[in-house]
Design an enzyme around this catalytic site. Structure first.
Site, mmCIF file in Angstrom:
data_model
loop_
_atom_site.group_PDB
_atom_site.id
_atom_site.type_symbol
_atom_site.label_atom_id
_atom_site.label_comp_id
_atom_site.label_asym_id
_atom_site.label_seq_id
_atom_site.Cartn_x
_atom_site.Cartn_y
_atom_site.Cartn_z
ATOM 1 N N ARG A 190 18.905 18.233 9.941
ATOM 2 C CA ARG A 190 18.253 17.433 10.978
ATOM 3 C C ARG A 190 19.135 16.256 11.369
ATOM 4 O O ARG A 190 20.105 15.937 10.670
ATOM 5 C CB ARG A 190 16.895 16.937 10.467
ATOM 6 C CG ARG A 190 15.940 18.047 10.070
ATOM 7 C CD ARG A 190 14.806 17.503 9.238
ATOM 8 N NE ARG A 190 15.325 16.885 8.020
ATOM 9 C CZ ARG A 190 14.610 16.077 7.245
ATOM 10 N NH1 ARG A 190 13.383 15.779 7.583
ATOM 11 N NH2 ARG A 190 15.127 15.565 6.163
ATOM 12 N N GLU A 200 -4.159 -0.864 7.423
ATOM 13 C CA GLU A 200 -5.474 -1.266 6.925
ATOM 14 C C GLU A 200 -5.959 -0.330 5.821
ATOM 15 O O GLU A 200 -6.467 -0.774 4.786
ATOM 16 C CB GLU A 200 -6.477 -1.278 8.075
ATOM 17 C CG GLU A 200 -7.887 -1.670 7.654
ATOM 18 C CD GLU A 200 -8.894 -1.462 8.769
ATOM 19 O OE1 GLU A 200 -9.891 -2.192 8.806
ATOM 20 O OE2 GLU A 200 -8.679 -0.554 9.597
ATOM 21 N N VAL A 235 9.463 15.443 -0.099
ATOM 22 C CA VAL A 235 9.579 16.885 0.032
ATOM 23 C C VAL A 235 8.529 17.636 -0.781
ATOM 24 O O VAL A 235 8.051 18.704 -0.370
ATOM 25 C CB VAL A 235 11.006 17.319 -0.366
ATOM 26 C CG1 VAL A 235 11.249 17.121 -1.842
ATOM 27 C CG2 VAL A 235 11.269 18.752 0.025
ATOM 28 N N LYS A 265 11.053 4.349 6.508
ATOM 29 C CA LYS A 265 11.982 5.079 5.648
ATOM 30 C C LYS A 265 12.266 6.499 6.120
ATOM 31 O O LYS A 265 13.111 7.172 5.549
ATOM 32 C CB LYS A 265 11.419 5.147 4.212
ATOM 33 C CG LYS A 265 11.092 3.795 3.590
ATOM 34 C CD LYS A 265 10.526 3.960 2.197
ATOM 35 C CE LYS A 265 10.192 2.628 1.557
ATOM 36 N NZ LYS A 265 9.008 2.002 2.154
ATOM 37 N N LYS A 325 20.453 5.900 0.886
ATOM 38 C CA LYS A 325 20.909 6.218 2.241
ATOM 39 C C LYS A 325 21.655 5.056 2.888
ATOM 40 O O LYS A 325 22.234 5.210 3.984
ATOM 41 C CB LYS A 325 19.723 6.652 3.094
ATOM 42 C CG LYS A 325 19.112 7.955 2.601
ATOM 43 C CD LYS A 325 17.814 8.282 3.298
ATOM 44 C CE LYS A 325 17.264 9.611 2.796
ATOM 45 N NZ LYS A 325 16.886 9.579 1.364
ATOM 46 N N LEU A 345 9.480 11.098 -6.632
ATOM 47 C CA LEU A 345 8.597 12.268 -6.642
ATOM 48 C C LEU A 345 7.211 11.907 -6.146
ATOM 49 O O LEU A 345 6.590 10.965 -6.627
ATOM 50 C CB LEU A 345 8.491 12.826 -8.065
ATOM 51 C CG LEU A 345 9.781 13.371 -8.662
ATOM 52 C CD1 LEU A 345 9.588 13.631 -10.145
ATOM 53 C CD2 LEU A 345 10.200 14.637 -7.951
ATOM 54 N N GLY A 359 0.796 -1.220 0.000
ATOM 55 C CA GLY A 359 0.000 0.000 0.000
ATOM 56 C C GLY A 359 0.826 1.265 0.000
ATOM 57 O O GLY A 359 0.273 2.367 -0.088
#
Length: 623
Positions: free
Chosen positions: A536, A312, A452, A363, A406, A446, A286
């Site tokens: 961050r 769900e 983002v 993620k 990453k 995207l 999903g």
């Protein structure tokens, strides 16, 4: 035959008789040749039945006159050719006296073509004027960029719309300047857009060049931003060539149009061999990547799709999509946690999937960095190991792990867990190569959940500011369909143990992305400000893909390379399992220390704390 078709049929017979007699009238200098009366009337008795038959064979009564076009003219010419053949046969076989003048070989088909084709064109012009003539001069003035085939189709559709009014076209081809397309003049080059838009009082621009380069799209977007114009575009070239373009297909130019991604071509035969008539299981079905994988896989005729998802609502959403768009395909939607070995074993036992795509993962970098580090390990590492062991136990043919850029020299917990997951897949394959394990690694997509672009759109809708962590931060981007197709291609070409790296193109500065989105939304940077909030926890300035030739090797596909990673010991599996089986949840720092034990390239960027996480401000949901 319907009443309208019968009227058209009678019209064609009438103009055939008129053309035949009219040809004699022209031949004899606009006077009626009484001595040829018998030749004319007997000729009609021969020509009209043949003409009627040829009109029917040519399919002239299948089309609608209001849409009369070149295909209809081709049918007219077929009927005229048959009628001409009948005339020649009459002249040669029946030997009428006086003989049929030879000039009729030219005059008769010429008049017949004019009458039949002209009648259809005249009817279309009258009907369109009656239906759409009142719309002339209405609608918002718009300038069309481009004067090619797509623009011609677009202009034609706009003439039937009350919403738009074409006031001019622009094209960089000097040979088109001053000429007209659909009754509208090509007024100059694209560079003159701001001045011409002001002169013509237009506030909207439509880029009608589907094959336009990224540089041209950016140039037009910049010109529109300078003149405060709203930029729209048309669908892809393949949609236009299929005739599906219409006014309703016009859309706003999106940021993906300016990022320079090319259309992906894959070895379809290879992917069909991987998926056709197979039972395919997708975890995280999903999610952004998982759901697109499901949709793409459906095009390759699998025997059955097993959609496995913990959320769900996400599971319901993808299930409803298949119910609407792929109702024939057998789809099994299953709620399951990838860490639940019992549930997974039951699923693999029941459905025996032959191909597994493992997309389920946490993620989100900052959220996983503080207070959730152990959960990231359990979901990403234990989840991968559990699904992979089930695939191996039940003899699945292939297991494809969806990884991330990453994982390359990771500086955060999420990246380190994905790198450890890659290593476990390699170790499992080394221990028992019955199931082919492959990893596909790529960057940001995207429009994915938490990416983002949706965040920037939300901030623009709220009036700003747009928050960016650092003025130099860059990321690789690709579209979700592109990523899914390349995942399938990599899965089809893998031979076991590889880590595939996708060609992500050129990196994009996030601040440039923000500026483009502000312009495309019709604002200036004075109206929507950009604020820098600081990096961050765990966030890099630059992501790495190992895409250079020194640390990767080529594959037959130009957008796929294979990372030359170090060998992984089989003992890794037992060591990691022992670590995952500890009863208590270790603290974040203990998690980082454990990850560094097996992922030596993992270098935490900073000491993450709840306070430093809060410093990310608005951008907590941006990767």
């Amino acid at each position: 035959m319907s009443r309208k078709s019968l009227l058209v049929f009678l019209f064609d017979l009438g103009v055939a008789a008129l053309a035949w007699s009219g040809a004699f009238w022209l031949r004899f200098n606009f006077s009626w040749p009484d001595e040829y009366a018998q030749t004319i009337f007997v000729g009609l008795a021969v020509i009209l039945p043949v003409h009627a038959l040829m009109c029917w064979i040519a399919g002239l009564y299948r089309g609608l006159w209001i849409f009369a076009s070149l295909p209809d003219m081709k049918r007219v010419l077929k009927a005229v050719a048959g009628s001409l053949a009948a005339m020649v046969a009459y002249a040669m076989l029946f030997h009428p006296l006086p003989a049929v003048p030879r000039s009729l070989i030219v005059l008769y088909p010429l008049l017949l073509t004019v009458f039949m084709g002209g009648g259809r064109i005249a009817y279309r012009m009258w009907k369109e004027h009656r239906m759409f003539g009142a719309l002339v001069g209405q609608g918002k003035p718009v300038i069309v960029i481009g004067a090619g085939r797509a623009a011609a189709m677009l202009v034609r559709d706009m003439e039937r719309s009350p919403d738009w009014r074409v006031v001019g076209l622009l094209d960089d081809s000097a040979g088109k300047w001053g000429r007209e397309l659909g009754g509208h003049r090509v007024v100059g080059a694209i560079a003159s857009l701001p001045e011409i838009a002001g002169d013509l009082k237009a506030r909207h621009v439509i880029l009608s060049i589907p094959s336009a380069s990224v540089e041209l799209r950016r140039r037009v977007a910049d010109l529109c931003a300078q003149a405060n114009l709203q930029l729209l575009t048309v669908p892809a070239l393949e949609d236009i060539m299929s005739g599906s373009i219409s006014v309703n297909s016009i859309r706003k130019v999106g940021i993906e149009d300016l990022l320079g991604r090319e259309t992906v071509c894959i070895d379809t035969a290879n992917v069909i061999g991987l998926l056709s008539d197979k039972t395919v299981l997708i975890t995280g079905a999903g999610g952004s990547i998982g759901s697109e994988l499901c949709r793409q896989i459906a095009h390759f005729a699998p025997a059955r799709l097993i959609l496995l998802e913990q959320s769900e609502f996400a599971l319901y959403t993808i299930d409803q999509w298949f119910a609407q768009y792929q109702p024939v395909l057998e789809v099994v939607t299953l709620a399951a946690d990838v860490k639940d070995a019992t549930r997974l074993d039951e699923i693999f036992e029941t459905y025996a999937p032959q191909v597994v795509f493992h997309a389920a993962a946490y993620k989100h970098v900052p959220l996983m960095e503080v207070r959730n580090a152990w959960q990231a390990v359990r979901n990403n590492v234990l989840g991968t190991l559990t699904v992979a062991r089930c695939a191996q136990k039940h003899q699945a043919q292939r297991f494809v792990l969806i990884s991330t850029d990453k994982a390359v020299n990771p500086t955060n917990v999420m990246g380190a867990t994905k790198r450890l997951s890659e290593m476990l897949c390699q170790a499992l394959y080394a221990a028992q190569p019955t199931t082919l394990f492959e990893t596909v690694r790529f960057g940001n997509v995207l429009g994915s959940n938490g990416s983002v672009i949706p965040k920037f759109e939300e901030q623009i809708a709220c009036g700003g500011p747009i928050t960016v962590t650092h003025p130099e931060i860059t990321r690789y981007f690709m579209s979700i369909p592109e990523a899914a197709l390349l995942v399938l291609q990599a899965g089809a070409m893998g031979e076991g143990g590889e880590i595939f790296v996708l060609d992500m193109g050129e990196p994009v500065k996030i601040v440039d992305l923000a500026r483009n989105m502000i312009r495309l939304s019709g604002f200036t940077e004075d109206e929507i400000r950009i604020e820098f909030t600081g990096l961050r926890p765990g966030e890099k300035l630059y992501e790495e893909l190992l895409a250079d030739a020194e640390r990767t090797r080529a594959t037959p596909h130009p957008k796929l390379r294979i990372a030359c990673s170090r060998p992984v010991a089989v003992d890794l599996i037992n060591e990691v399992e022992a670590w995952l089986d500890q009863g208590a949840s270790p603290a974040d720092e203990q998690v980082r220390a454990g990850l560094r034990r097996w992922v030596p390239e993992y270098e935490p960027m900073q000491q993450a704390t709840p306070a430093s996480l809060a410093a990310g401000g608005f951008l907590r949901s941006v990767q």
